[in-house]
Design a protein around this motif. Structure first.
Motif, PDB file in Angstrom:
ATOM      1  N   UNK A 253      26.764  40.619  31.238  1.00  0.00           N
ATOM      2  CA  UNK A 253      27.459  41.820  30.795  1.00  0.00           C
ATOM      3  C   UNK A 253      28.358  41.446  29.625  1.00  0.00           C
ATOM      4  N   UNK A 254      29.048  42.436  29.092  1.00  0.00           N
ATOM      5  CA  UNK A 254      29.915  42.235  27.917  1.00  0.00           C
ATOM      6  C   UNK A 254      31.328  42.670  28.290  1.00  0.00           C
ATOM      7  N   UNK A 255      32.325  41.883  27.886  1.00  0.00           N
ATOM      8  CA  UNK A 255      33.715  42.170  28.243  1.00  0.00           C
ATOM      9  C   UNK A 255      34.650  41.799  27.109  1.00  0.00           C
ATOM     10  N   UNK A 256      35.710  42.601  26.929  1.00  0.00           N
ATOM     11  CA  UNK A 256      36.777  42.244  25.994  1.00  0.00           C
ATOM     12  C   UNK A 256      37.621  41.132  26.610  1.00  0.00           C
ATOM     13  N   UNK A 257      38.198  40.296  25.763  1.00  0.00           N
ATOM     14  CA  UNK A 257      38.936  39.128  26.242  1.00  0.00           C
ATOM     15  C   UNK A 257      40.092  39.463  27.189  1.00  0.00           C
ATOM     16  N   UNK A 258      40.940  40.484  26.924  1.00  0.00           N
ATOM     17  CA  UNK A 258      42.042  40.748  27.859  1.00  0.00           C
ATOM     18  C   UNK A 258      41.543  41.154  29.244  1.00  0.00           C
ATOM     19  N   UNK A 259      40.507  42.008  29.286  1.00  0.00           N
ATOM     20  CA  UNK A 259      39.960  42.439  30.570  1.00  0.00           C
ATOM     21  C   UNK A 259      39.370  41.260  31.334  1.00  0.00           C
ATOM     22  N   UNK A 260      38.626  40.422  30.631  1.00  0.00           N
ATOM     23  CA  UNK A 260      37.995  39.289  31.318  1.00  0.00           C
ATOM     24  C   UNK A 260      39.040  38.284  31.794  1.00  0.00           C
ATOM     25  N   UNK A 261      40.081  38.079  31.017  1.00  0.00           N
ATOM     26  CA  UNK A 261      41.111  37.118  31.411  1.00  0.00           C
ATOM     27  C   UNK A 261      41.796  37.525  32.715  1.00  0.00           C
ATOM     28  N   UNK A 262      41.867  38.842  32.965  1.00  0.00           N
ATOM     29  CA  UNK A 262      42.442  39.323  34.224  1.00  0.00           C
ATOM     30  C   UNK A 262      41.427  39.254  35.356  1.00  0.00           C
ATOM     31  N   UNK A 263      40.219  39.750  35.099  1.00  0.00           N
ATOM     32  CA  UNK A 263      39.226  39.873  36.159  1.00  0.00           C
ATOM     33  C   UNK A 263      38.599  38.539  36.563  1.00  0.00           C
ATOM     34  N   UNK A 264      38.629  37.542  35.686  1.00  0.00           N
ATOM     35  CA  UNK A 264      37.967  36.277  36.004  1.00  0.00           C
ATOM     36  C   UNK A 264      38.600  35.585  37.210  1.00  0.00           C
ATOM     37  N   UNK A 265      39.841  35.899  37.531  1.00  0.00           N
ATOM     38  CA  UNK A 265      40.499  35.284  38.691  1.00  0.00           C
ATOM     39  C   UNK A 265      39.866  35.758  40.002  1.00  0.00           C
ATOM     40  N   UNK A 266      39.236  36.925  39.964  1.00  0.00           N
ATOM     41  CA  UNK A 266      38.557  37.436  41.150  1.00  0.00           C
ATOM     42  C   UNK A 266      37.123  36.924  41.240  1.00  0.00           C
ATOM     43  N   UNK A 267      36.600  36.427  40.127  1.00  0.00           N
ATOM     44  CA  UNK A 267      35.213  35.956  40.075  1.00  0.00           C
ATOM     45  C   UNK A 267      35.179  34.582  39.401  1.00  0.00           C
ATOM     46  N   UNK A 268      35.553  33.540  40.149  1.00  0.00           N
ATOM     47  CA  UNK A 268      35.722  32.203  39.546  1.00  0.00           C
ATOM     48  C   UNK A 268      34.434  31.585  39.010  1.00  0.00           C
ATOM     49  N   UNK A 269      33.276  32.140  39.388  1.00  0.00           N
ATOM     50  CA  UNK A 269      32.013  31.576  38.898  1.00  0.00           C
ATOM     51  C   UNK A 269      31.569  32.162  37.560  1.00  0.00           C
ATOM     52  N   UNK A 270      32.291  33.140  37.062  1.00  0.00           N
ATOM     53  CA  UNK A 270      31.896  33.765  35.802  1.00  0.00           C
ATOM     54  C   UNK A 270      32.426  32.967  34.619  1.00  0.00           C
ATOM     55  N   UNK A 271      31.629  32.924  33.560  1.00  0.00           N
ATOM     56  CA  UNK A 271      31.961  32.155  32.370  1.00  0.00           C
ATOM     57  C   UNK A 271      31.598  32.932  31.106  1.00  0.00           C
ATOM     58  N   UNK A 272      32.188  32.501  29.997  1.00  0.00           N
ATOM     59  CA  UNK A 272      31.853  33.064  28.683  1.00  0.00           C
ATOM     60  C   UNK A 272      30.661  32.313  28.118  1.00  0.00           C
TER      61      UNK A 272
END
Length: 243
Positions: A208-227
């Motif tokens: 999927x595609x994400x803006x950096x501020x949104x991903x920086x917040x949400x990545x804590x809930x999904x530790x396996x996700x990467x850029x």
């Protein structure tokens, strides 16, 4: 111009040529009356000041607007509340779940403006006016660790990509498709970014595609996700207004 020929013809049929000056006068009076009724509608600012309300549509997102135990908060809320205070009016905020709901709110007149972390795109400029950009973000392609990191656009061919419908991410992929015709993706109008990240984390979609501020917040809930890739650097965000 439509009135005068008929009036002149009527006078000529009576032989009353000396009254042509009165026809000119009558025409001027009628045109002046018509022009007087064609006043321009009030501007958005005039509407806000007249009603005493600033109606704003925003996104229900930690990077835009949320309602917690202590009331509303978020970067967009702080900015737009300061704007309403400066104008001396009451702020009325309406949050929506998806970006696809914002444009109809603006075009229907339900909202005076949108403060929702909107990217300034050419497609949106066709129907919206944008304020001065107040922030720049990077746009990431997101994948799940262990599924194979895409290192180029060609690496995503044949893999499932899903983005929010009517979003700047959809516009960005459309622009990329001109250079990469094999690029394909699906749009979903009923989800937010958190939903899409969850789908990547749960192996329901590949990317999927994400803006950096949104991903920086949400990545804590999904530790396996990467850029995987930066699709755009310095994407500009601004408030939007109906033309």
């Amino acid at each position: 111009e439509n009135i005068r020929p008929y009036a002149v013809t009527a006078l000529k049929s009576r032989g009353d040529y000396g009254s042509l000056w009165s026809v000119r006068l009558l025409t001027i009076i009628i045109l002046a009356a018509l022009i007087g009724t064609c006043s321009a509608p009030p501007s958005i600012l005039e509407q806000i000041l007249e009603t005493g309300e600033l109606r704003v549509v925003t996104r229900d997102s930690p990077t835009s607007y949320t309602i917690g135990p202590n009331g509303p908060s978020g970067p967009e809320y702080d900015l737009v509340q300061a704007f309403a205070d400066e104008l001396g009016v009451t702020l009325v905020m309406e949050s929506v779940d998806s970006v696809s709901e914002i444009l109809p709110k603006l075009l229907s007149g339900d909202a005076h403006m949108a403060a929702a972390g909107l990217s300034v795109t050419d497609d949106r400029r066709r129907v919206l006016n944008f304020g001065h950009p107040y922030k720049s973000v990077d746009v990431h392609l997101i994948y799940k660790l262990g599924t194979g990191k895409p290192r180029s656009i060609e690496d995503v061919f044949g893999r499932s990509i899903e983005v929010i419908a009517s979003s700047s991410h959809d516009d960005l992929l459309m622009a990329l498709k001109e250079a990469y015709p094999a690029l394909s993706w699906t749009e979903n109008a009923d989800v937010g970014l958190a939903d899409l990240l969850a789908k990547v984390a749960n192996d329901e979609i590949d990317l999927t595609v994400a803006d950096s501020p949104d991903f920086n917040i949400q990545r804590h809930f999904y530790p396996d996700l990467r850029i995987a890739l930066d699709l755009e650097i310095g994407d500009r965000l601004a408030w939007a207004f109906p033309k």
